[in-house]
Structures are given as structure tokens and as C-alpha cells.
Design a protein around this motif. Structure first.
Motif, PDB file in Angstrom:
ATOM      1  N   LEU A   1      73.893  54.673 -20.012  1.00  0.00           N
ATOM      2  CA  LEU A   1      75.202  54.476 -19.392  1.00  0.00           C
ATOM      3  C   LEU A   1      75.167  54.874 -17.924  1.00  0.00           C
ATOM      4  O   LEU A   1      74.313  55.639 -17.480  1.00  0.00           O
ATOM      5  N   LEU A   2      76.121  54.305 -17.193  1.00  0.00           N
ATOM      6  CA  LEU A   2      76.290  54.537 -15.761  1.00  0.00           C
ATOM      7  C   LEU A   2      77.634  55.204 -15.525  1.00  0.00           C
ATOM      8  O   LEU A   2      78.614  54.883 -16.191  1.00  0.00           O
ATOM      9  N   ALA A   3      77.682  56.117 -14.546  1.00  0.00           N
ATOM     10  CA  ALA A   3      78.985  56.596 -14.067  1.00  0.00           C
ATOM     11  C   ALA A   3      78.963  56.523 -12.553  1.00  0.00           C
ATOM     12  O   ALA A   3      77.939  56.787 -11.910  1.00  0.00           O
ATOM     13  N   ALA A   4      80.114  56.149 -11.982  1.00  0.00           N
ATOM     14  CA  ALA A   4      80.201  55.973 -10.532  1.00  0.00           C
ATOM     15  C   ALA A   4      81.576  56.401 -10.051  1.00  0.00           C
ATOM     16  O   ALA A   4      82.570  56.282 -10.786  1.00  0.00           O
TER      17      ALA A   4
ATOM     18  N   PHE B   1      78.492  45.247 -18.515  1.00  0.00           N
ATOM     19  CA  PHE B   1      78.442  46.245 -19.593  1.00  0.00           C
ATOM     20  C   PHE B   1      79.524  45.984 -20.644  1.00  0.00           C
ATOM     21  O   PHE B   1      80.643  45.585 -20.307  1.00  0.00           O
ATOM     22  N   PRO B   2      79.222  46.270 -21.921  1.00  0.00           N
ATOM     23  CA  PRO B   2      80.227  46.034 -22.972  1.00  0.00           C
ATOM     24  C   PRO B   2      81.364  47.065 -22.967  1.00  0.00           C
ATOM     25  O   PRO B   2      82.473  46.750 -23.381  1.00  0.00           O
ATOM     26  N   ILE B   3      81.084  48.298 -22.546  1.00  0.00           N
ATOM     27  CA  ILE B   3      82.110  49.351 -22.561  1.00  0.00           C
ATOM     28  C   ILE B   3      82.332  49.829 -21.130  1.00  0.00           C
ATOM     29  O   ILE B   3      81.385  50.294 -20.476  1.00  0.00           O
ATOM     30  N   VAL B   4      83.528  49.664 -20.616  1.00  0.00           N
ATOM     31  CA  VAL B   4      83.846  50.098 -19.249  1.00  0.00           C
ATOM     32  C   VAL B   4      85.146  50.899 -19.304  1.00  0.00           C
ATOM     33  O   VAL B   4      86.177  50.384 -19.757  1.00  0.00           O
ATOM     34  N   ARG B   5      85.093  52.149 -18.860  1.00  0.00           N
ATOM     35  CA  ARG B   5      86.264  53.035 -18.951  1.00  0.00           C
ATOM     36  C   ARG B   5      86.459  53.758 -17.628  1.00  0.00           C
ATOM     37  O   ARG B   5      85.537  54.424 -17.135  1.00  0.00           O
TER      38      ARG B   5
ATOM     39  N   PRO C   1      76.765  47.064  -1.374  1.00  0.00           N
ATOM     40  CA  PRO C   1      75.994  46.524  -2.505  1.00  0.00           C
ATOM     41  C   PRO C   1      76.009  47.416  -3.750  1.00  0.00           C
ATOM     42  O   PRO C   1      75.830  46.928  -4.869  1.00  0.00           O
ATOM     43  N   LEU C   2      76.253  48.734  -3.566  1.00  0.00           N
ATOM     44  CA  LEU C   2      76.289  49.649  -4.713  1.00  0.00           C
ATOM     45  C   LEU C   2      77.524  49.447  -5.588  1.00  0.00           C
ATOM     46  O   LEU C   2      77.668  50.085  -6.630  1.00  0.00           O
ATOM     47  N   PHE C   3      78.434  48.567  -5.153  1.00  0.00           N
ATOM     48  CA  PHE C   3      79.642  48.295  -5.934  1.00  0.00           C
ATOM     49  C   PHE C   3      79.648  46.868  -6.468  1.00  0.00           C
ATOM     50  O   PHE C   3      80.644  46.420  -7.017  1.00  0.00           O
ATOM     51  N   GLU C   4      78.511  46.156  -6.307  1.00  0.00           N
ATOM     52  CA  GLU C   4      78.519  44.732  -6.655  1.00  0.00           C
ATOM     53  C   GLU C   4      77.688  44.411  -7.895  1.00  0.00           C
ATOM     54  O   GLU C   4      76.824  45.181  -8.310  1.00  0.00           O
ATOM     55  N   GLU C   5      77.972  43.238  -8.426  1.00  0.00           N
ATOM     56  CA  GLU C   5      77.400  42.866  -9.717  1.00  0.00           C
ATOM     57  C   GLU C   5      75.868  42.844  -9.748  1.00  0.00           C
ATOM     58  O   GLU C   5      75.275  43.294 -10.733  1.00  0.00           O
ATOM     59  N   PRO C   6      75.185  42.327  -8.708  1.00  0.00           N
ATOM     60  CA  PRO C   6      73.718  42.316  -8.775  1.00  0.00           C
ATOM     61  C   PRO C   6      73.128  43.714  -8.979  1.00  0.00           C
ATOM     62  O   PRO C   6      72.191  43.904  -9.765  1.00  0.00           O
ATOM     63  N   PHE C   7      73.687  44.700  -8.288  1.00  0.00           N
ATOM     64  CA  PHE C   7      73.221  46.075  -8.469  1.00  0.00           C
ATOM     65  C   PHE C   7      73.478  46.541  -9.901  1.00  0.00           C
ATOM     66  O   PHE C   7      72.615  47.154 -10.538  1.00  0.00           O
TER      67      PHE C   7
ATOM     68  N   LEU D   1      81.646  45.600 -13.170  1.00  0.00           N
ATOM     69  CA  LEU D   1      81.034  46.359 -14.267  1.00  0.00           C
ATOM     70  C   LEU D   1      81.284  45.675 -15.606  1.00  0.00           C
ATOM     71  O   LEU D   1      80.400  45.617 -16.473  1.00  0.00           O
ATOM     72  N   ARG D   2      82.492  45.131 -15.772  1.00  0.00           N
ATOM     73  CA  ARG D   2      82.819  44.446 -17.045  1.00  0.00           C
ATOM     74  C   ARG D   2      81.982  43.190 -17.236  1.00  0.00           C
ATOM     75  O   ARG D   2      81.758  42.750 -18.369  1.00  0.00           O
ATOM     76  N   ALA D   3      81.530  42.613 -16.123  1.00  0.00           N
ATOM     77  CA  ALA D   3      80.688  41.415 -16.223  1.00  0.00           C
ATOM     78  C   ALA D   3      79.301  41.752 -16.774  1.00  0.00           C
ATOM     79  O   ALA D   3      78.561  40.872 -17.195  1.00  0.00           O
TER      80      ALA D   3
END
Lengths: 283, 283
Positions: B186-189, B212-216, B167-173, B208-210
Motif C-alpha cells: 500500500l501507498l500513503a501520500a 488501486f482497488p482501495i483508496v481512502r 509528477p508525484l501526484f499523477e497516474e503514471p507515477f 489513485l482510484r485509476a
């Protein structure tokens, strides 16, 4: 050990890496070394020399592109390129990607070229048949001594500094390479794992610094090698690889119609950025 | 297999990596996972969770510096930092390197913290005793849901997307993380191996792209992990990690008296340079 037929490589530093095999294709003993060709689930077919995995179908582009494109783009007009070793043909192929080159390859062991063409043809991809290339079965050490002033770039694509390859990492050879290079020539060589073969890398860089005014180590991924990271070193008389502009690299790749999968103008510069703990071992 | 006691990790993709052991120090079964502490010749002491090597004394700085310093330097003034997971303490320690931070760590499994402090104290290096840090034994998923708008930076230092960590890698989280972050948060993982866990990385970046506006995505070495290369992803509401100037990073590290061994201003930018074959899987 999990079930199945595994190719396992043990390193002296207490590390093993292994790949699950689909097939063992060839085993050959030449006058110079033991050779094996294996087919693995993860890396595809791989060439093994004296118990050390040299290259794989899957990741050969990472190693060969970095060994070749970085120095060939650093030199503004490398025509006469000497490849020492590199019997799988992946280096020669990337040299030929640059249309102005007329490479000569000197490989000591004919059977490496023969077996690579037979079992791993995707690596050389026809390079040995290219009329621009000349391939000699000879001792690179001797060849370099006997051909002063003839090359723009020398690429040393050798096995690791163990056994017969040791002289290719030592100062007398680098002095001969210096002499075989034109006055603006440069050398690039694989320079061991910066993680697990630190003293080898340090010795090689020390030997190169004793001969060449510009010596730069850069990094790239090679997943099939222990640690996954490999180093390369350019030793140059005039051109400094970190001073080549990104726009110039992009223009060069575009003009020569080269579309690498690992190398890029940004990678060219990022590869010379060493994490502080690696910069320190080279200081 | 060579003689000696080896810790061997098998990956589903037909790959093994093993280290020669000096000692097996601890084996523990918590309500959440199986834990082992081993002492290896190459990597020193290592923490193993559910059969996957998590961190080692030798290379922990490479992983933790990249997971922490890249996002904390990207945010101009991160004070409220949430660490999810990271029971070995290496992440918390690097957050505390930044003197303005007041981190909260939420780890689900108390025994990871206990055993890491007992057997691998050099990794946390006293972080759990630092009065600026608050450590909670709780479920990170629930914690994030219950604390909207409270953090500048969230760091997800979890195991791989297998079993309970999925779940820590999924969109609801990620939607809950978005809510727990301030409007410039911001989040980093950690985001899996870009070589061997491509579909995991792709799914995580898509999720993450679904949100956050900036994903790198950026890369760094972790020799103890399969392939030696690891990826991290920053997902941000406002600040773009590739737009932080090198001089600003250098000034920040100097002002905060941080002297990393892997991270540097140049590494910050080099880490975002993806070889074309990796850029392609994220396109």
C-alpha cells in the motif's frame, strides 16, 4: 504584505491570519463593541467584533452545526432552548431545524442582530422571523439568574473570554445556568482554540467540572478562526453525548429532516476523539 | 502589519498566514529549490521550501504521525518501507518507531537533509544515523521505476503539487508505485488541503482510484499549514485502513512501544470520518 486590501487579524501569540477583501461594507460602534462587516474573496462576508472575526458566510455552518446539533441530539427531547449571544442568527437557525424546539435568544447588542440581518442574511436565513423563536435584547447573565428551572438546553454562543464576555466563562455563571436548567438539562458552549488558547480552555473546563457531573469537550473545524480548529464543551446533568448511538442520531436527523453539511452521526462521535496531546491538557 | 519581523505566506486563494520571527537562520538555494530556515515564536523553527512552510518543530508530530502510523498499522507486517521525499527526517523517524521496518528513503535534494539535521535536529531525532535506515540522494520517480516488487509500503512525503513535485501526484507515477509494491502493498501520500486545494485533492484521488482497488482519504490537523487541516490518502492493494480493529491497533502500539502524541487507535478511525461537505467533494 501582498498588494490589495487585506483584513488581518493579529493574535497575541505571534500569529496573523488575513483574507483579501473585495469590500468593507459596514463599520459601527455600539455601546458594547466595535463591529465591522467585510467581504472577502475566500470566506465571503464576515462579521468582525472588536477586531476578532466571528463568523463568515463560507464556514459558519461548521461552527453553528457543531455548537447546536451535538447538544440537541444528545438531549432526547429539548423543547425549551436558551441561546445566549449568537447575534448573527446561525445558532438560532440550527436550533429551529429541530421542529420540537421553542427557542429564546438573549443577545445583549441589538446592533449585531440588525447588521447581521442586513449584511449577512444567509447566516440566520430567516430565523429571527420564525414565530417559534423569541428574541430578547438583554444581558444573558441577568436573564439566566432570573429564570430558574426553565430550560432543557442552554447554548452559549459568545465572543472569546476577553473583556465583557469573561463572566460567561466563569463558575458563578455556570452555577446560574445549572439552576436555569431542568433536572435533565445540559449546556453547550464554544470553548476556545485547543491549540492557541489552552489556558482559557482549561479554565473553562475546570469551572464547568466544578458545577456539572458530565463535562465533555469536542472538536470541529472553523477555518476562519486562528488554527482552523475550535473546541466546544457540553456540561450535562444527565445525558452523556458520547453515549448517544449512531443509529439513533441518524434516525433523529431523518425524522426531523435535518441535512447538515458538517455534522453527521459519525462526526458526532469522531468530534469527541481528542488527539492525546489535547486530551492531556484536559486531564 | 504589526511591528516585528514576520514570515508571511500568501496563498493564491486570497489568504495569508504569518508568524512572528525570533530569527532567520538560513537561506540556501539548491539546484532544486529555495530553502529557508526560520525561528518563530509560535511554531519554533520551521523549514520553508520555495516559499511554502513545510514543517515546524511544534507541529511536525501531527503531520508525520498521521502520514506514517496510519498506513504502517494498516499493513500487518510492513518491513520494506520506501519513503520518497521527507528530507526533514520526521517521516523516517516514525517509520523507524516500528521495529520490524527496514526503510529506504529517496530524497532528491541532499541539502534539505543537511540543513534539517543542522537546524531542525529534533524532527529527525537521529533517524538518519539509524543503521536500519538507508538514505539515497536520487530521483524518487526513477527509483520507483527501477525497483519493481520490492516494497510493502511506499510513503510519499512531498511538497505540494506545484512545479517539480507535480509528477508525484499523477497516474503514471502511481502505476509505477503499484508495480514497486508487493501484492499486498500500500501507498500513503499527503494529499493537500481539503478546504483550499480541493481540485488538487480530487485529481490525486481520481489518479489513485485509476490504479488501486482501495483508496481512502483521511484528515488530520497541521496548524502551520493554511486552514490548519490536512488530508492524506492511502491507496492499497489488499488491506483497508478502516477495517483495522481498535484493539489490534492498541496492541500493536503497545507491543512496539510507540507512544504517539497525535495518533491513537480512536484517532485512526476518527480520521477517516469526513464531514459531509468533504465527503461530497470526493464522491
Amino acid at each position: 504584505m501582498p498588494p490589495g486590501d487585506w483584513y488581518v487579524e493579529e493574535e497575541t501569540f505571534g500569529y496573523i491570519q488575513g483574507v483579501l477583501l473585495r469590500e468593507r461594507l459596514q463599520r459601527h460602534r455600539s455601546p458594547f463593541q466595535n463591529m465591522e462587516v467585510i467581504d472577502s474573496q475566500l470566506f465571503g462576508r464576515c462579521l468582525v467584533l472588536d477586531g476578532a472575526l466571528q463568523t463568515s458566510e463560507w464556514d459558519e455552518f461548521m461552527y453553528h452545526e457543531m455548537l447546536v446539533h451535538v447538544p440537541l441530539v444528545t438531549h432526547p427531547d429539548a423543547r425549551r432552548v436558551l441561546v445566549i449571544g449568537g447575534g448573527d442568527g446561525g445558532t438560532l437557525r440550527r436550533v429551529l431545524d429541530h421542529p420540537q424546539t421553542e427557542p429564546i435568544q438573549v443577545e445583549i447588542d441589538a446592533s449585531v442582530i440588525e447588521n447581521s440581518q442586513k449584511f449577512l442574511p444567509s447566516i440566520s436565513n430567516g430565523a429571527f422571523q420564525n414565530p417559534r423563536a423569541e428574541v430578547l435584547i438583554a444581558d444573558g447573565l441577568q436573564y439566566v439568574r432570573e429564570h430558574p428551572g426553565e430550560f432543557d438546553v442552554v447554548l452559549v454562543d459568545s465572543t472569546d473570554p476577553v473583556g465583557p464576555a469573561i463572566p460567561l466563562f466563569e463558575e458563578p455563571f455556570y452555577r446560574d445556568v445549572y439552576k436555569t436548567l431542568a433536572e435533565d438539562g445540559l449546556l453547550a458552549a464554544q470553548s476556545s482554540s485547543p491549540l492557541y488558547m489552552v489556558s482559557d480552555l482549561q479554565a473553562q473546563v475546570r469551572n464547568l467540572r466544578a458545577v456539572f457531573p458530565i463535562v465533555r469537550t469536542y472538536l470541529g473545524l472553523v477555518p476562519a478562526y486562528p488554527g482552523g480548529l475550535w473546541s466546544y464543551t457540553i456540561a450535562s446533568k444527565r445525558y452523556d453525548p458520547v453515549r448517544v448511538g449512531k443509529a439513533d442520531i441518524a434516525a433523529r436527523l431523518s425524522r426531523e429532516a435535518i441535512t447538515p453539511r458538517y455534522y453527521s452521526p459519525d462526526i458526532h462521535h469522531a468530534a469527541f476523539v481528542l488527539p492525546p496531546f489535547i486530551a492531556e491538557i484536559l486531564s
